[in-house]
Design an enzyme around this catalytic site. Structure first.
Site, mmCIF file in Angstrom:
data_model
loop_
_atom_site.group_PDB
_atom_site.id
_atom_site.type_symbol
_atom_site.label_atom_id
_atom_site.label_comp_id
_atom_site.label_asym_id
_atom_site.label_seq_id
_atom_site.Cartn_x
_atom_site.Cartn_y
_atom_site.Cartn_z
ATOM 1 N N HIS A 78 0.817 -1.216 0.000
ATOM 2 C CA HIS A 78 0.000 0.000 0.000
ATOM 3 C C HIS A 78 0.842 1.252 0.000
ATOM 4 O O HIS A 78 0.439 2.277 -0.544
ATOM 5 C CB HIS A 78 -0.944 0.007 1.204
ATOM 6 N N GLY A 79 2.020 1.184 0.630
ATOM 7 C CA GLY A 79 2.868 2.365 0.633
ATOM 8 C C GLY A 79 4.142 2.079 1.390
ATOM 9 O O GLY A 79 4.128 1.375 2.393
#
Lengths: 436, 329
Positions: free
Chosen positions: A291-292
């Site tokens: 996601h990051g």
């Protein structure tokens, strides 16, 4: 090109559908391939070239399958490096997270199968409905439709209705509720009341869901209109009774990917409790990083892993015993978990969480306007209420059951033009998962 | 129709909407892209211009090219832009020159002057600001746009606030948004000012008008608004506040919201002050980054102040009090 934009809705899509429907069946894959290239080219021409290269490289590697475990490893590493490069590097490539994961899935599936035949692979790899934000499919799911009979005409209406529903979710619910999170950030986390902190967390939870489910339904609807059955991505996750269950209902194609290509290969839950827990930890850390690349995403994943592990150990059995407690438990923890996801600055995360639990942690806040939650409750209340209703399973079930009947058609017509109107008069938020 | 009812109805409605856009919004014509007719139609519906009999009569004029070419009003010593009818008609010829309107916004608007002895003639234009405390604001009113909404919520003062998000000088007095009692029908500022007396009125508008209307029209409308407020509240001291800057990152990337253009408007607004009962103050002095932009640490969205920094604004206002006795008539 964003699905929720006039260029897509009123220029690209009508023209593409005309070509797709009017041309003979054997041209359709080519039309889809070229159309998807044009679609991505509108976002970025250099990225389109990179996309073509990525697809070719993966096809080349797949053609060497099922031999050579080392070639498979090379392919996987290549895709992971591409993912990391575009995530933390100077250039971003829209959809790279979904593209690379789709390619890894393809390579591993190719390795595990005995057939070495991948017709229409390139079209599969870049087809525009799922190119930017999924769902993450498996080649074998779509191969029959790609190569054989496409059940087109009987699915057009249903597909269009799903597409419009998804569009409304994004534009009429997610984008409207998004204003609340914006307002809260404008005020500054240190200055919000506890009530507003919770309102914000709930609002964000709903906004994120309708943003992503909206986009997923649009993708699935478009897929249907083109004759493809994409898998669902969400199954009323906020009705879950545990964190484990929540993530069996949230972004299901990603969960499936991690299960098939990380969890099970690591041994799943078949190697004893310690190993199971370790496998879960690895899966969650990787999920967070997908996601990051940032500490808040690691914290987010760690938070979820902690509760899932607890549930596996003993908490799950307790939760099973009471419906109410398990629902409350989930509805309390999930919004809190989203705050780690939403706030990238580690210091700010703790400020927000302490505002949520202000009486308990003795947080005072700076210059809080005591009635702030009343003001924002009035503004966003109706949208949040509508969102809660649609987060329950029944509205969607009703719509799917009465698909094709006049009440649903008229409702969808109204929703479509309301959405178009909102898009027109607002600068709409780019899809939250867009940067992936 | 039987096989694809939704698709056909949708396509038909698409044709209808495009046709309506073409027919009802002449401004959108000329494009061969169907969606420009659709957006034209929707814009017309949202700003009401589709319902007005004469074209182009919306309250927000389209960005006017002459806004670029407007110069700030010339600096003239005898200028008294407000022309307060209730004070003495003749000006004291020995009074020091008026504050030049082209003065840069950062410096205080008025040099020192002695307000103590009640003068037979008009008091001098210059007015010294004094330090006041929080009770000074008990009879204060804040009006304006979303920045002033923040004052109402985060100043911590016991004052009244009639401000609204999206407010402009063009609808400041007649947008019905004030609920005098909870649940009552919203009234306009014009009406509300007739219900209650205020000792000081602080105005900040201007950010929402950037990119619309000419500088001259903005200043003229502002002047009329202040005159009207003066009529309704003859004893109140009016503070015209300079438009708050935006952060550097916004100013550098946005053609419309640039701090240069904000300063241009602020220079013009400074000319509205008469130094007697209407004053110009500029809170950018304490909120800027020293380079003519809003300090980026004070704002998240580049445009609005974070709640925790409103105290700086309040302290600024407390340093710019006007003793009541020498104000107005």
């Amino acid at each position: 090109m964003d699905f929720c934009s006039f260029p897509f809705l009123f220029r690209f899509l009508p023209l593409f559908l005309l070509a797709y429907y009017l041309l003979p069946d054997k041209c359709r894959n080519l039309v889809l391939f070229i159309g998807s290239l044009i679609f991505y080219a509108f976002i970025s021409i250099p990225c389109t070239l990179i996309l073509l290269i990525i697809v070719e490289l993966n096809y080349l590697i797949a053609s060497k399958m099922p031999h050579g475990r080392s070639i498979l490893s090379l392919g996987i590493i290549l895709n992971v490096l591409l993912l990391v490069f575009f995530k933390i590097g100077p250039v971003s490539m829209p959809g790279i997270s979904f593209i690379t994961f789709g390619m890894i899935a393809f390579l591993v599936d190719a390795f595990r199968k005995t057939e070495g035949d991948y017709p229409v692979f390139r079209t599969y790899a870049i087809m525009f409905p799922k190119l930017i934000s999924g769902p993450i499919t498996r080649y074998e799911e779509l191969k029959p439709a790609l190569t054989g009979k496409r059940h087109l005409y009987e699915n057009v209406e249903g597909g269009l209705e799903l597409f419009v529903l998804g569009l409304s979710y994004k534009v009429l619910l997610a984008d409207r509720i998004a204003g609340l999170w914006n307002n809260i950030q404008t005020i500054g986390f240190i200055s919000i009341s506890t009530q507003l902190a919770w309102l914000g967390a709930v609002g964000f939870s709903l906004q994120l869901y309708f943003d992503f489910q909206g986009y997923s339904l649009m993708a699935i609807g478009l897929g249907k209109m083109l004759g493809f059955e994409f898998p669902d991505n969400f199954d009323s996750p906020y009705c879950s009774r545990s964190i484990s269950e929540f993530y069996r209902r949230w972004h299901m194609t990603l969960g499936r990917w991690f299960k098939d290509y990380v969890y099970i290969p690591l041994g799943g839950n078949r190697r004893g409790k310690v190993r199971t827990t370790l496998n879960l930890l690895i899966v969650w850390l990787l999920t967070g990083l997908w996601h990051g690349i940032g500490w808040n995403f690691v914290m987010w994943a760690g938070f979820l892993f902690f509760f899932i592990a607890l549930e596996k150990l003993f908490l799950g059995k307790i939760l099973e015993k009471s419906r109410i407690i398990s629902h409350l438990y989930t509805l309390l923890l999930i919004p809190v978990s989203w705050m780690f996801f939403a706030i990238t600055n580690a210091e700010e995360v703790w400020i927000y969480i302490s505002r949520m639990f202000a009486p308990i942690v003795n947080s005072v806040g700076i210059n809080v306007y005591a009635q702030d939650y009343i003001k924002y409750g009035k503004i966003y209340g109706p949208f949040i209420a509508a969102a809660i209703i649609f987060a329950l399973p029944w509205p969607e079930r009703l719509i799917r059951r009465f698909t094709g009947k006049w009440p649903v058609i008229l409702l969808m017509l109204l929703l479509f033009w309301l959405s178009a109107y909102e898009i027109s008069i607002n600068s709409n938020n780019p899809f939250m998962y867009f940067k992936f | 129709m039987k096989k694809f009812p939704f698709l056909i109805i949708l396509a038909a409605s698409f044709a209808v909407v495009v046709f309506c856009g073409f027919a009802l919004m002449p401004g959108a014509r000329g494009s061969f892209l169907p969606d420009s007719y659709i957006s034209g139609l929707f814009t017309g519906i949202s700003n009401g211009s589709i319902f007005s009999p004469t074209p182009g009569t919306s309250s927000q004029p389209v960005f006017n090219p002459d806004a670029e070419q407007s110069k700030p009003p010339e600096s003239t010593p005898a200028q008294s832009p407000l022309g307060n009818p209730q004070t003495e008609p003749s000006e004291d010829p020995t009074s020091p020159p008026a504050v030049p309107p082209t003065q840069v916004a950062e410096t205080p608007a008025t040099p020192a002057q002695n307000p103590e002895t009640p003068p037979p003639a008009l008091p001098p234009i210059e007015q010294k600001f004094v330090q006041v405390d929080q009770s000074y604001f008990n009879d204060a009113l804040f009006v304006g746009d979303s920045r002033m909404v923040g004052m109402g919520e985060y100043s911590g003062l016991n004052s009244t606030c009639y401000a609204s998000v999206g407010m402009t000088i063009y609808n400041l007095l007649d947008k019905p948004f004030i609920s005098l009692d909870s649940g009552s029908k919203p009234v306009t500022l014009d009406y509300a000012l007739q219900q209650k007396r205020f000792g000081k009125i602080y105005i900040m508008v201007g950010i929402n008008e950037m990119g619309t209307g000419s500088l001259q029209r903005f200043v003229d409308t502002y002047r009329s608004a202040v005159q009207r407020i003066r009529e309704l509240q003859p004893d109140a001291v009016i503070f015209v506040q300079g438009i708050l800057y935006v952060t550097a990152s916004r100013s550098e990337t946005d053609e419309v919201f640039s701090n240069e253009k904000i300063r241009e408007r602020n220079r013009a607004l400074a000319g509205l002050a008469d130094g007697r009962s209407c004053f110009y103050i500029d809170v950018n002095e304490v909120l800027s980054d020293g380079k003519g932009n809003l300090n980026k640490d004070y704002s998240w969205d580049s445009c609005h102040l974070k709640a925790q920094y409103y105290y700086l604004w309040v302290e600024f206002l407390m340093r710019h009090g006007v003793p009541q006795a020498s104000a107005g008539s």
